[in-house]
Design a protein around this motif. Structure first.
Motif, PDB file in Angstrom:
ATOM      1  N   ALA A  95       3.903  -6.578  40.970  1.00 54.48           N
ATOM      2  CA  ALA A  95       5.347  -5.642  41.233  1.00 54.48           C
ATOM      3  C   ALA A  95       5.277  -4.873  42.507  1.00 54.48           C
ATOM      4  N   VAL A  96       3.876  -4.110  42.617  1.00 56.24           N
ATOM      5  CA  VAL A  96       3.829  -3.245  43.679  1.00 56.24           C
ATOM      6  C   VAL A  96       3.682  -4.082  44.897  1.00 56.24           C
ATOM      7  N   ILE A  97       2.905  -5.144  45.009  1.00 57.42           N
ATOM      8  CA  ILE A  97       2.694  -6.136  46.169  1.00 57.42           C
ATOM      9  C   ILE A  97       4.033  -6.693  46.467  1.00 57.42           C
ATOM     10  N   TRP A  98       4.928  -7.125  45.675  1.00 56.36           N
ATOM     11  CA  TRP A  98       5.992  -7.687  46.103  1.00 56.36           C
ATOM     12  C   TRP A  98       7.098  -6.898  46.512  1.00 56.36           C
ATOM     13  N   ALA A  99       7.279  -5.504  45.761  1.00 56.24           N
ATOM     14  CA  ALA A  99       8.109  -4.700  46.420  1.00 56.24           C
ATOM     15  C   ALA A  99       7.522  -4.127  47.691  1.00 56.24           C
ATOM     16  N   GLY A 100       6.239  -4.117  47.982  1.00 53.98           N
ATOM     17  CA  GLY A 100       5.698  -3.643  49.312  1.00 53.98           C
ATOM     18  C   GLY A 100       6.067  -4.630  50.418  1.00 53.98           C
ATOM     19  N   ALA A 101       6.410  -5.671  50.157  1.00 56.13           N
ATOM     20  CA  ALA A 101       6.640  -6.798  51.190  1.00 56.13           C
ATOM     21  C   ALA A 101       7.962  -6.438  51.689  1.00 56.13           C
ATOM     22  N   TYR A 102       8.957  -5.958  51.131  1.00 54.37           N
ATOM     23  CA  TYR A 102      10.107  -5.673  51.929  1.00 54.37           C
ATOM     24  C   TYR A 102      10.144  -4.659  52.832  1.00 54.37           C
ATOM     25  N   LEU A 159       1.582  -8.805  54.802  1.00 57.22           N
ATOM     26  CA  LEU A 159       2.479  -9.842  54.415  1.00 57.22           C
ATOM     27  C   LEU A 159       1.627 -10.855  53.941  1.00 57.22           C
ATOM     28  N   GLY A 160       0.836 -11.526  54.904  1.00 59.55           N
ATOM     29  CA  GLY A 160      -0.181 -12.708  54.488  1.00 59.55           C
ATOM     30  C   GLY A 160      -0.990 -12.571  53.526  1.00 59.55           C
ATOM     31  N   LEU A 161      -1.750 -11.388  53.559  1.00 58.30           N
ATOM     32  CA  LEU A 161      -2.768 -11.200  52.662  1.00 58.30           C
ATOM     33  C   LEU A 161      -2.440 -10.696  51.275  1.00 58.30           C
ATOM     34  N   GLY A 162      -1.236  -9.934  51.367  1.00 56.93           N
ATOM     35  CA  GLY A 162      -0.756  -9.351  50.269  1.00 56.93           C
ATOM     36  C   GLY A 162       0.304 -10.443  49.526  1.00 56.93           C
ATOM     37  N   SER A 177       1.790 -13.304  50.294  1.00 56.53           N
ATOM     38  CA  SER A 177       1.609 -14.604  50.553  1.00 56.53           C
ATOM     39  C   SER A 177       0.062 -15.283  50.181  1.00 56.53           C
ATOM     40  N   GLY A 178      -0.615 -14.000  49.784  1.00 57.65           N
ATOM     41  CA  GLY A 178      -2.181 -14.461  49.409  1.00 57.65           C
ATOM     42  C   GLY A 178      -2.392 -14.069  48.184  1.00 57.65           C
ATOM     43  N   ILE A 179      -2.808 -12.543  48.073  1.00 59.97           N
ATOM     44  CA  ILE A 179      -3.348 -12.093  46.788  1.00 59.97           C
ATOM     45  C   ILE A 179      -2.151 -12.267  45.656  1.00 59.97           C
ATOM     46  N   ALA A 180      -0.718 -12.038  46.206  1.00 56.10           N
ATOM     47  CA  ALA A 180       0.374 -12.100  45.076  1.00 56.10           C
ATOM     48  C   ALA A 180       0.376 -13.406  44.436  1.00 56.10           C
ATOM     49  N   GLN A 181       0.215 -14.438  45.420  1.00 57.81           N
ATOM     50  CA  GLN A 181       0.271 -16.095  44.809  1.00 57.81           C
ATOM     51  C   GLN A 181      -0.777 -16.164  43.685  1.00 57.81           C
ATOM     52  N   VAL A 182      -1.898 -15.624  43.668  1.00 59.48           N
ATOM     53  CA  VAL A 182      -2.990 -15.878  42.747  1.00 59.48           C
ATOM     54  C   VAL A 182      -2.591 -15.019  41.386  1.00 59.48           C
ATOM     55  N   LEU A 183      -2.156 -13.975  41.803  1.00 59.72           N
ATOM     56  CA  LEU A 183      -1.655 -13.072  40.709  1.00 59.72           C
ATOM     57  C   LEU A 183      -0.673 -13.667  40.050  1.00 59.72           C
ATOM     58  N   TYR A 184       0.403 -14.333  40.800  1.00 57.57           N
ATOM     59  CA  TYR A 184       1.796 -14.783  40.182  1.00 57.57           C
ATOM     60  C   TYR A 184       1.365 -16.276  39.283  1.00 57.57           C
ATOM     61  N   MET A 185       0.563 -17.090  39.805  1.00 55.57           N
ATOM     62  CA  MET A 185       0.174 -18.243  39.127  1.00 55.57           C
ATOM     63  C   MET A 185      -0.774 -17.931  37.736  1.00 55.57           C
ATOM     64  N   THR A 186      -1.633 -17.032  38.248  1.00 59.69           N
ATOM     65  CA  THR A 186      -2.335 -16.608  36.871  1.00 59.69           C
ATOM     66  C   THR A 186      -1.722 -15.868  35.755  1.00 59.69           C
ATOM     67  N   LEU A 187      -0.684 -15.225  36.194  1.00 58.93           N
ATOM     68  CA  LEU A 187       0.186 -14.490  35.042  1.00 58.93           C
ATOM     69  C   LEU A 187       1.251 -15.401  34.430  1.00 58.93           C
ATOM     70  N   ILE A 188       1.575 -16.511  35.133  1.00 60.51           N
ATOM     71  CA  ILE A 188       2.534 -17.494  34.487  1.00 60.51           C
ATOM     72  C   ILE A 188       1.684 -18.348  33.516  1.00 60.51           C
ATOM     73  N   ALA A 189       0.411 -18.521  33.866  1.00 60.94           N
ATOM     74  CA  ALA A 189      -0.495 -19.320  32.974  1.00 60.94           C
ATOM     75  C   ALA A 189      -0.619 -18.669  31.708  1.00 60.94           C
ATOM     76  N   ARG A 190      -0.827 -17.269  31.910  1.00 56.95           N
ATOM     77  CA  ARG A 190      -1.281 -16.367  30.933  1.00 56.95           C
ATOM     78  C   ARG A 190      -0.149 -16.256  29.930  1.00 56.95           C
ATOM     79  N   ALA A 191       1.128 -15.519  30.516  1.00 61.91           N
ATOM     80  CA  ALA A 191       1.953 -15.031  29.965  1.00 61.91           C
ATOM     81  C   ALA A 191       3.364 -15.722  29.957  1.00 61.91           C
TER      82      ALA A 191
END
Length: 312
Positions: free
Chosen positions: A25-32, A238-241, A243-257
């Protein structure tokens, strides 16, 4: 008792799920606000959306490839049509389309308004889930939530909200609504995708989105661009946060929850982004926008708590 109801849980979920949720949430909110800096809204210099988009996506793809190689993971074989269909869909619908429209819109609208539209994404997810997945059919409560969410979007899009937010244009808000729909569709694509490793999924669709966005960079004459290191630093963030780190978190969280839990980020993102906007850019919202946010979040709560598939 299931593992999600035992020690170290909150709200019936493991504490780690909530930690990942909060970071995302923090990374995605910070993207704006970072996108605002990248395009130079309120600054003397700025980058065109046609450069910001491929820049952030290429940086994110490189980061994810490093993670993929370090983890000794592999992409699905090209012969696996079902998985690659999901990957291409995520790359285009989950990255290229929403990022381009949001970046373009943020040349004229505040970052907090752009993030506010994200709140409506779970409402559209509820509609799509009802149509696509048998275990997530609508109930009367879900339908009421969807209707309330649409009222909130109408209030946000109305002339009074436009007047109160000053720089917001009708076209920019249309772009933000398109991006919101794309985000909702990408959640449904991820929800229906065949099982695959989270890192491989993220790296593969990041690569697709980066390659698809590259032609945009050649549509802008470099001589017409006036940018500083601040704008480029925002693109790097934006790229590292996002489009990078957040995508790993996103896919991991979808797989978990599951996708439904991840979609609840729509509650947190506009609030966190509004805080960032106020702290760094002195952005404020009109009462119209605040009312719209309350209506949308109320609709989201009803839609998600009323569906039969909310525990899936």
């Amino acid at each position: 008792m299931t593992s999600t109801q035992g020690k170290g849980t909150f709200g019936g979920r493991p504490a780690l799920d909530w930690v990942l949720f909060g970071l995302l949430a923090v990374i995605w909110a910070g993207a704006y606000p970072m996108t605002r800096v990248a395009v130079g809204k309120g600054l003397d210099t700025g980058l065109p959306a046609e450069w910001v988009l491929p820049g952030r996506l290429c940086i994110g793809a490189v980061f994810l490839w490093i993670v993929l190689i370090a983890a000794r993971k592999h992409l699905p074989p090209l012969s696996d049509c079902k998985r690659w269909t999901s990957i291409v869909g995520m790359g285009l619908v989950g990255s290229v389309i929403p990022f381009f429209f949001i970046t373009t819109a943020q040349e004229t609208v505040n970052s907090s308004l752009a993030a506010l539209y994200t709140a409506a994404s779970p409402v559209f997810v509820a509609i799509g889930a009802n149509l696509l997945f048998a275990e997530e059919k609508m109930t009367a409560r879900t339908g009421l939530g969807v209707a309330l969410g649409f009222v909130g979007v109408a209030v946000l899009f109305g002339p009074e909200a436009l007047k109160g937010l000053g720089s917001a244009s009708t076209l920019a808000q249309v772009f933000l609504l398109i991006a919101t729909l794309a985000y909702a569709l990408s959640t449904l694509i991820a929800r229906g995708a065949p099982p695959m490793d989270a890192i491989a999924f993220a790296a593969s669709y990041a690569t697709v989105s980066a390659l698809a966005s590259l032609p945009l960079a050649f549509t802008v004459d470099p001589a017409t661009v006036s940018a500083s290191w601040v704008n480029w630093l925002a693109v790097l963030g934006l790229g590292l946060g996002s489009s990078g780190i957040a995508q790993v978190l996103y896919m991991t969280l979808i797989a978990r929850a599951g996708a439904t839990f991840v979609s609840l980020n729509g509650y947190a993102i506009p609030v966190i982004s509004a805080i960032f906007g106020w702290l760094f850019f002195q952005e404020t919202q009109s009462w119209n926008a605040v009312l719209a946010l309350l209506l949308i979040l109320g609709g989201v709560w009803l839609a998600r708590s009323g569906g039969r598939g909310r525990a899936a």
